[in-house]
Design a protein around this motif. Structure first.
Motif, short mmCIF file in Angstrom:
data_model
loop_
_atom_site.label_atom_id
_atom_site.label_comp_id
_atom_site.label_asym_id
_atom_site.label_seq_id
_atom_site.Cartn_x
_atom_site.Cartn_y
_atom_site.Cartn_z
N HIS A 19 32.90 -47.53 41.09
CA HIS A 19 33.38 -46.32 41.78
C HIS A 19 34.85 -46.02 41.52
N GLU A 76 19.87 -47.52 41.00
CA GLU A 76 20.11 -46.60 39.89
C GLU A 76 21.24 -47.12 38.98
N GLU A 102 31.32 -43.61 39.43
CA GLU A 102 30.96 -42.53 40.33
C GLU A 102 31.88 -42.59 41.55
N ALA A 132 25.53 -44.54 46.69
CA ALA A 132 24.46 -43.84 45.99
C ALA A 132 24.25 -42.49 46.68
N SER A 133 23.54 -41.60 45.96
CA SER A 133 23.30 -40.28 46.55
C SER A 133 22.36 -40.40 47.76
N ASP A 134 21.42 -41.37 47.71
CA ASP A 134 20.63 -41.69 48.90
C ASP A 134 20.16 -43.13 48.79
N GLN A 170 18.24 -44.70 45.89
CA GLN A 170 18.85 -44.79 44.57
C GLN A 170 19.72 -46.04 44.42
N SER A 208 28.07 -43.57 55.87
CA SER A 208 28.79 -42.67 54.97
C SER A 208 30.06 -43.39 54.51
N ASP A 246 31.34 -38.97 46.82
CA ASP A 246 30.81 -39.27 48.15
C ASP A 246 29.35 -39.73 48.05
N GLY A 247 28.83 -40.29 49.13
CA GLY A 247 27.43 -40.70 49.14
C GLY A 247 27.15 -41.64 50.30
N ARG A 258 26.62 -51.19 42.05
CA ARG A 258 26.58 -49.93 42.78
C ARG A 258 26.62 -50.19 44.27
#
Length: 836
Positions: free
Chosen positions: A341, A369, A376, A361-363, A366, A392, A379-380, A358
């Motif tokens: 990140h 992923e 990345e 993640a977006s959700d 994931q 969050s 946010d997520g 990771r």
RNA sequence: GCGGGUGUGGCGGAAUGGUAGACGCCGGGGACUUAAAAUCCCCUGAUCCUAUAGAUCGUGUGGGUUCGAGUCCCACCACCCGCACCA
């Protein structure tokens, strides 16, 4: 008798002398009128005024003259930012003393400024290299020292190992010294610092009050100050030490896979002491320059110390590396690396095959992923992070900080990107830092009654390095405290110091003090400050800091020096080059049809991009030549025309010719005034009244290009109109409206029309509000969003009437072609849109 | 690398979400003149066209919101400025 041409070669000088003799632009601080301090960034006396100066000062000049017409007492001063490197370079290259070189440049440039007819108060002129100026600066510097705002510490400089001298960033070309060509090294020296970081919060909060500053400048300063909140905590190391780190992303702590420290971090030094490979890596990191751009674009290099750090939650051992991209100046000089990140960490981890985990993640689905070749940072939802999973980013940050504080291994802190201001320069042509080094008493300020500490005149520029340091006697002195042998400080102050308070000295210039706070209060803050965007951060932040610091120590009662800021664009010109890439100046080339050739031998020339005028590209135009050809007013008019003032202005021969023609066109119009003409021309009178309001608004918004367009428009209408009282009114109105922009022409006409005094002292014309309103308006009629017809309607006509009028149009009916009307949108006095 | 900005005719640009191209420059045509300069008048986004009329396209690129987008939203491209010792 009418003259058919205006002759600037006679008129310009005549009116410049008239203003001087009358003291028209001398500011009176005792005046009861409202005060306006109009200031343009003062020039460095490089030798010649260039078009960028002319543009800058013309804008300020129009404002100053306009404010005067509006009944204000105006302070519009000029001076010289006279210390700096070019004078020392001239000394080395041309064997002239920096002071003599600077003085003769000032003389030449002042004469140039006078020829442009600027409304300046020359009684307040000074140069920052005057001992009367820099002596007061030394006194203020000592005041700041006594208030605890000045300190000394070690800091890195660019060192040229061949010339044995400190280099400015500008003097480092591709990592090499500009004269010697030797590879530049970073070297640490004891240097003087100003505690600007004490004011970080104030300087940030103060931006909110600067409503009349460009948003972009406020944003740039905000980012530069760089307030961030995060977690500071210590890793326990395998060697028993602790490693404090700071992170703005404690939420990603479970993604940490390594720690990195700066090459000059104590831990790195410690490792280097016993490990030759580490020592040579640290040496390698010293190569190259010190700029952020260089550091951040350099290839990321690391060295594994073999030490590990214990993860505060998992207990996992993380390798500790020395890394060239970690800055000792920011945070603690050490970071936790979270490659997933953070892009720099990602590149570093990829290169040294460190794990990339990771944790955002977006959700939650994931969580496994893989990354797509880059970090990345966005946010997520937190994943793979134990008790943080599902939170969050914001929640996780707060949670980690809370845990660290509860368990007492770290705390939430605010960190600023802003660093303290290093003001030491190892150079001659600057303000001597007024301190004395005594072996017994340490660092002692020069007693104020011994100020100014002046520069010695007999200096040697034959050998490189700091001439003050090499001077045989200058630095030898006695200690003010113990009287023993002592040494003067040989560093001088950064030239930004000189420009950090000069506006105060313009406002008030007592002999025995830097300024008088009561006099300063009459003029400050500066109402309009105008200069280049290149000063958006450093100069403007330093000036804001000095003002606040001086307020803090009780020297003055102003917090922000510049109420409104305007950043003007550059003056640009086409470039010309021969096949071999060498540049040619505009007067060496000629256009033959569509092609350019060199006048001298007809060699083909290629016309290149339009870029900022610069000596190196030879695309410069000298203001003096242009004034000689067209007069000052044409040049001033050009500077205000066409381009919006914040954008670049392309200089062109055709453009200045057009301005010269317009000056003559105005002259003929003014000469055509017929005092005996009678009768009313309502449309023309209305246009004149509208122009009075519009041009005033445009000038106040610094939209000079729009003011110019409106004057062109009114001029065109007045030229075509038949003689009438209204036409005379329009002509007199134009004379007043252009007088701040073309003051010489205006004075000449004013005197020929037997008006008393100077138009420079005249007032802005009054408008009649009743004359601003039009009776009729043009209505656009659209069908399906496309224009089909325009029609004339009385102003204020009802929606129903407008709709009926629109539907009665033959063109509209043809377009409708019998289709069913679903909706009609009517904007009164504007348009009708029929939707089918 | 990070931060900030800009993008509209041949050119500089104008346009509170409401007629895109005001105003200026360049260019073309004409008047005046023995001639030139100067000055004045007219034309000047592109394409189509049955041409004083009309149609279509057009504000860096691709999407979206809206009766209506240069303007608002999303993504991208190009160029410019700053990055702490140039001033």
């Amino acid at each position: 008798m009418t003259d058919t041409r205006f002759d600037p070669s006679k008129a310009d000088g005549r009116w410049q002398r008239a203003w001087d003799e009358a003291g028209t632009f001398t500011a009176d601080s005792a005046s009861p009128k409202p005060k306006s301090f109009i200031l343009e960034m003062f020039p460095y006396p490089s030798g010649r005024i260039h078009m960028g100066h002319v543009r800058n000062y013309t804008m300020g000049d129009v404002l100053a003259r306009y404010k005067k017409m509006r009944g204000h007492e105006v302070l519009h001063p000029m001076g010289w930012d006279a210390f700096g490197m070019p004078a020392e370079n001239a000394a080395m290259e041309k064997k002239v003393h920096p002071g003599a070189w600077t003085r003769s440049n000032i003389e030449a440039m002042k004469a140039q400024l006078r020829r442009i007819g600027f409304a300046l108060d020359w009684t307040r002129e000074f140069a920052t290299c005057d001992p009367e100026y820099y002596g007061h600066e030394q006194s203020l510097f000592i005041d700041m020292y006594e208030a605890g705002l000045v300190y000394r510490r070690q800091s890195e400089v660019n060192w040229d190992p061949v010339d044995m001298t400190v280099l400015a960033n500008e003097q480092v070309i591709d990592g090499k010294g500009w004269r010697s060509g030797a590879e530049v090294e970073k070297r640490k020296l004891d240097q003087w610092f100003l505690k600007i970081t004490d004011f970080a919060g104030e300087l940030l909060d103060g931006l909110a009050e600067l409503k009349d500053w460009p948003d972009k400048v406020r944003l740039m300063q905000e980012n530069w100050i760089g307030k961030s909140s995060g977690l500071e905590f210590s890793f326990e190391l395998s060697n028993g030490d602790k490693l404090p780190v700071y992170s703005t992303r404690p939420d990603t702590i479970f993604g940490a896979s390594f720690c990195a420290v700066a090459a000059d971090h104590p831990l790195a030094q410690q490792v280097g002491a016993s490990n030759p490979a580490a020592a040579s890596f640290i040496e390698e990191c010293k190569r190259g320059g010190t700029t952020a751009a260089e550091l951040e674009t350099a290839e990321k290099l690391g060295f594994d110390t073999g030490i590990t750090a214990k993860h505060p939650f998992t207990g996992a051992p993380l390798p500790v590396l020395i890394a060239n991209f970690v800055l000792m100046d920011y945070g603690t000089g050490a970071v936790m690396g979270v490659p997933g990140h953070d892009q720099r960490d990602f590149e570093f981890a990829t290169k040294y095959e460190l794990p990339i985990v990771r944790v955002v993640a977006s959700d939650p689905a994931q969580a496994g992923e893989p990354f797509k070749g880059e970090a990345e940072p966005g946010d997520g939802v937190i994943v793979n992070s134990d008790f943080l999973d599902g939170m969050s980013v914001e929640e996780a940050k707060a949670q980690v900080i809370k845990r660290a504080e509860d368990d007492q291994w770290g705390e939430g802190t605010t960190v600023w990107r802003l660093r303290d201001w290093g003001v030491s320069r190892q150079r001659y042509w600057g303000t001597p830092i007024p301190f004395i080094h005594c072996d017994t008493c340490g660092v002692v300020p020069v007693p104020k009654d011994q100020l100014p500490v002046t520069l010695p005149d007999d200096v040697d520029f034959e050998t490189p390095g700091n001439p003050l340091e090499r001077h045989p006697t200058w630095s030898k002195t006695s200690c003010p405290k113990c009287g023993g042998d002592a040494r003067r400080e040989t560093d001088t102050l950064d030239t930004f110091t000189n420009s950090s308070w000069y506006f105060l000295r313009f406002a008030s210039q007592p002999v025995d003090a830097p300024f008088d706070p009561e006099e300063v209060a009459k003029w400050m803050p500066v109402e309009h400050y105008i200069g280049g965007i290149e000063h958006a951060i450093l100069h403007l932040l330093y000036a804001r800091f000095w003002t606040r610091a001086l307020k803090h120590i009780g020297k003055l009662d102003v917090a922000e020096p510049f109420a409104a800021l305007f950043t003007q664009g550059m003056v640009t010109h086409e470039t010309y080059s021969l096949g071999d890439g060498s540049w040619l100046s505009p007067d060496e080339v000629r256009k033959d049809g569509a092609d350019w050739t060199r006048i001298e031998d007809g060699a083909p020339v290629s016309a290149g991009r339009v870029v900022k005028m610069s000596k190196s590209k030879k695309n410069v135009v000298d203001p003096d030549n242009i004034i000689a050809d067209y007069g000052a007013d044409a040049v001033r008019w050009f500077m205000l025309s066409d381009s919006p003032p914040e954008r670049d202005l392309p200089w062109s021969e055709a453009g200045i010719e057009g301005c010269g023609r317009f000056v003559q066109r105005l002259w003929r119009l003014f000469e055509s005034l017929d005092p005996t003409a009678a009768g009313e021309d309502k449309a023309l009178a209305r246009k004149a009244h509208q122009a009075i309001v519009a041009v005033a608004e445009d000038i106040e918004a610094l939209s000079f290009n729009k003011a110019v367009a409106r004057i062109y428009e009114l001029t065109g209408t007045a030229e075509k109109a038949a003689p009438s009282e209204s036409r005379n009114f329009a002509i007199r109105t134009i004379l007043h409206l252009v007088s701040p922009m073309m003051p010489h022409l205006a004075e000449e006409v004013w005197s020929r029309q037997n008006e008393s005094g100077l138009i420079a002292d005249a007032v802005w014309p009054e408008h009649d509000p009743a004359m601003l309103v039009e009776d009729e308006v043009t209505i656009a009629v659209q069908h399906k969003g496309k224009l089909r017809d325009t029609l004339t309607a009385p102003k204020g006509a009802s929606k129903e009437d407008l709709e009926a009028l629109a539907l009665a149009s033959e063109k509209v009916q043809r377009s409708l072609d019998g289709a069913e009307i679903r909706k009609v949108i009517v904007v009164p006095d504007r348009l009708v849109n029929i939707v089918t």
